[in-house]
Design an enzyme around this catalytic site. Structure first.
Site, PDB file in Angstrom:
ATOM      1  N   HIS A  89      91.747 -14.184  76.420  1.00  0.00           N
ATOM      2  CA  HIS A  89      92.556 -14.429  77.093  1.00  0.00           C
ATOM      3  C   HIS A  89      94.215 -14.988  76.809  1.00  0.00           C
ATOM      4  CE1 HIS A  89      91.252 -18.250  76.737  1.00  0.00           C
ATOM      5  NE2 HIS A  89      89.985 -17.599  75.862  1.00  0.00           N
ATOM      6  N   HIS A  98     101.269  -5.105  64.663  1.00  0.00           N
ATOM      7  CA  HIS A  98     100.604  -4.037  64.320  1.00  0.00           C
ATOM      8  C   HIS A  98      99.457  -4.720  64.119  1.00  0.00           C
ATOM      9  CE1 HIS A  98      98.747   0.112  61.894  1.00  0.00           C
ATOM     10  NE2 HIS A  98      97.973  -0.410  63.041  1.00  0.00           N
TER      11      HIS A  98
HETATM   12  C1  LIG Z   1      97.939  -7.762  51.547  1.00  0.00           C
HETATM   13  C2  LIG Z   1      97.800  -6.535  51.323  1.00  0.00           C
HETATM   14  C3  LIG Z   1      99.468  -6.233  52.236  1.00  0.00           C
HETATM   15  C4  LIG Z   1      98.255  -7.378  49.637  1.00  0.00           C
HETATM   16  O1  LIG Z   1      99.284  -5.916  49.706  1.00  0.00           O
HETATM   17  P1  LIG Z   1      99.895  -6.236  47.984  1.00  0.00           P
HETATM   18  O2  LIG Z   1     101.524  -6.748  48.278  1.00  0.00           O
HETATM   19  O3  LIG Z   1     100.163  -4.652  47.156  1.00  0.00           O
HETATM   20  O4  LIG Z   1      99.509  -7.285  46.662  1.00  0.00           O
HETATM   21  P2  LIG Z   1      98.314  -6.472  46.023  1.00  0.00           P
HETATM   22  O5  LIG Z   1      97.697  -5.448  46.308  1.00  0.00           O
HETATM   23  O6  LIG Z   1      99.275  -6.755  45.191  1.00  0.00           O
HETATM   24  O7  LIG Z   1      97.863  -7.932  45.413  1.00  0.00           O
HETATM   25  C5  LIG Z   1      97.956  -9.486  45.068  1.00  0.00           C
HETATM   26  C6  LIG Z   1      96.646  -9.866  45.226  1.00  0.00           C
HETATM   27  O8  LIG Z   1      95.762 -10.699  45.899  1.00  0.00           O
HETATM   28  C7  LIG Z   1      94.799 -10.004  46.233  1.00  0.00           C
HETATM   29  N1  LIG Z   1      94.581  -9.380  47.753  1.00  0.00           N
HETATM   30  C8  LIG Z   1      94.948  -8.556  47.978  1.00  0.00           C
HETATM   31  N2  LIG Z   1      95.014  -7.827  49.325  1.00  0.00           N
HETATM   32  C9  LIG Z   1      94.160  -8.805  49.246  1.00  0.00           C
HETATM   33  C10 LIG Z   1      93.513  -9.307  50.425  1.00  0.00           C
HETATM   34  N3  LIG Z   1      93.170  -8.187  51.756  1.00  0.00           N
HETATM   35  N4  LIG Z   1      92.541 -10.690  50.873  1.00  0.00           N
HETATM   36  C11 LIG Z   1      92.362 -11.002  49.597  1.00  0.00           C
HETATM   37  N5  LIG Z   1      92.614 -10.927  48.606  1.00  0.00           N
HETATM   38  C12 LIG Z   1      93.781 -10.339  48.193  1.00  0.00           C
HETATM   39  C13 LIG Z   1      94.397  -8.918  45.037  1.00  0.00           C
HETATM   40  O9  LIG Z   1      93.177  -9.390  45.208  1.00  0.00           O
HETATM   41  C14 LIG Z   1      95.418  -9.194  43.953  1.00  0.00           C
HETATM   42  O10 LIG Z   1      94.975 -10.487  43.492  1.00  0.00           O
HETATM   43  P3  LIG Z   1      95.764 -10.666  42.103  1.00  0.00           P
HETATM   44  O11 LIG Z   1      96.842 -11.317  42.068  1.00  0.00           O
HETATM   45  O12 LIG Z   1      94.261 -12.243  42.073  1.00  0.00           O
HETATM   46  O13 LIG Z   1      94.750  -9.915  41.413  1.00  0.00           O
HETATM   47  C15 LIG Z   1      96.969  -5.761  51.573  1.00  0.00           C
HETATM   48  O14 LIG Z   1      95.983  -5.602  50.194  1.00  0.00           O
HETATM   49  C16 LIG Z   1      95.944  -5.619  52.258  1.00  0.00           C
HETATM   50  O15 LIG Z   1      94.948  -6.472  53.035  1.00  0.00           O
HETATM   51  N6  LIG Z   1      96.857  -4.549  53.077  1.00  0.00           N
HETATM   52  C17 LIG Z   1      96.260  -4.556  54.640  1.00  0.00           C
HETATM   53  C18 LIG Z   1      96.822  -3.619  55.272  1.00  0.00           C
HETATM   54  C19 LIG Z   1      95.988  -2.139  56.938  1.00  0.00           C
HETATM   55  O16 LIG Z   1      94.839  -3.060  57.147  1.00  0.00           O
HETATM   56  N7  LIG Z   1      96.909  -1.426  56.877  1.00  0.00           N
HETATM   57  C20 LIG Z   1      96.982  -1.512  58.589  1.00  0.00           C
HETATM   58  C21 LIG Z   1      95.530  -0.234  58.401  1.00  0.00           C
HETATM   59  S1  LIG Z   1      96.065   0.825  59.845  1.00  0.00           S
END
Ligand SMILES: CC(C)(COP(=O)(O)OP(=O)(O)OC[C@H]1O[C@@H](n2cnc3c(N)ncnc32)[C@H](O)[C@@H]1OP(=O)(O)O)[C@@H](O)C(=O)NCCC(=O)NCCS
Length: 164
Positions: A89, A98
């Site tokens: 709400h 998104h």
């Molecule tokens: C957060 C996010 C955008 C980061 O992507 P990125 O910039 O490529 O980051 P990296 O994969 O290089 O990760 C960097 C660090 O953050 C950590 N990390 C990444 N995603 C994380 C998450 N969701 N939760 C906790 N830690 C996360 C990694 O383990 C890494 O840690 P380290 O440096 O200790 O190894 C991605 O992991 C994510 O969660 N994307 C969600 C996408 C989504 O839901 N899209 C919608 C689809 S319909």
């Protein structure tokens, strides 16, 4: 009939008029929406979503199956409210947000323009997330987040700034 765009196409109103933009990247969706200023934007709600009658949905916004949007929420233009997400709400969701599948957004949360809430993320009631911030998958937003940062974890902490 769906119109598939490739890099050589220049879209015009002769090709397509009533439209939604099926692009998950918020900035890309905004860029294309601006280019298609002649378009008539539809608002699309899956028949198996529940959206309370008091909710306002902006043009170009798409609400997927299994979504629940509770009373007095406002959702801006060109948003994607993805599968199974709940918006409680009084939330105010800006344009070009998104909310990925399985997000739970507590009551009276404010998401500014262009926010990505990653898959399975949550926001506790009344927090605010600044414009163009991205919240990682499974994160829990437990306090306000500034604009243009990437935040992950529970509670969500800023991982880095995002470039405009
Ligand atoms: C957060 C996010 C955008 C980061 O992507 P990125 O910039 O490529 O980051 P990296 O994969 O290089 O990760 C960097 C660090 O953050 C950590 N990390 C990444 N995603 C994380 C998450 N969701 N939760 C906790 N830690 C996360 C990694 O383990 C890494 O840690 P380290 O440096 O200790 O190894 C991605 O992991 C994510 O969660 N994307 C969600 C996408 C989504 O839901 N899209 C919608 C689809 S319909």
């Amino acid at each position: 009939m769906p119109f598939k765009l490739n890099a050589t196409h220049s879209l015009t109103s002769d090709m397509v008029s009533e439209s939604v933009l099926a692009i998950g990247d918020n900035a890309a969706r905004q860029k294309l929406a601006r280019r298609m200023s002649w378009a008539h934007w539809l608002t699309v709600v899956h028949p198996k979503a529940y959206v309370h009658d008091s909710v306002r949905l902006g043009p170009g916004t798409v609400v997927f199956a299994g979504v629940v949007v509770q009373p007095d929420a406002q959702i801006g233009a060109h948003c994607i409210i993805n599968t199974g997400t709940t918006v409680d709400h009084g939330c105010v969701i800006g344009d070009f947000c998104h909310l990925a599948p399985g997000c739970n957004i507590g009551g009276s949360v404010t998401l500014a323009e262009g926010v990505l809430m990653g898959i399975g993320s949550v926001a506790i009631p009344s927090v605010s997330v600044g414009a163009w911030t991205a919240v990682g998958a499974a994160a829990a937003v437990a306090s306000d987040l500034p604009a243009r940062v990437l935040a992950v974890g529970a509670p969500a902490r800023v991982l880095r700034k995002l470039e405009p």
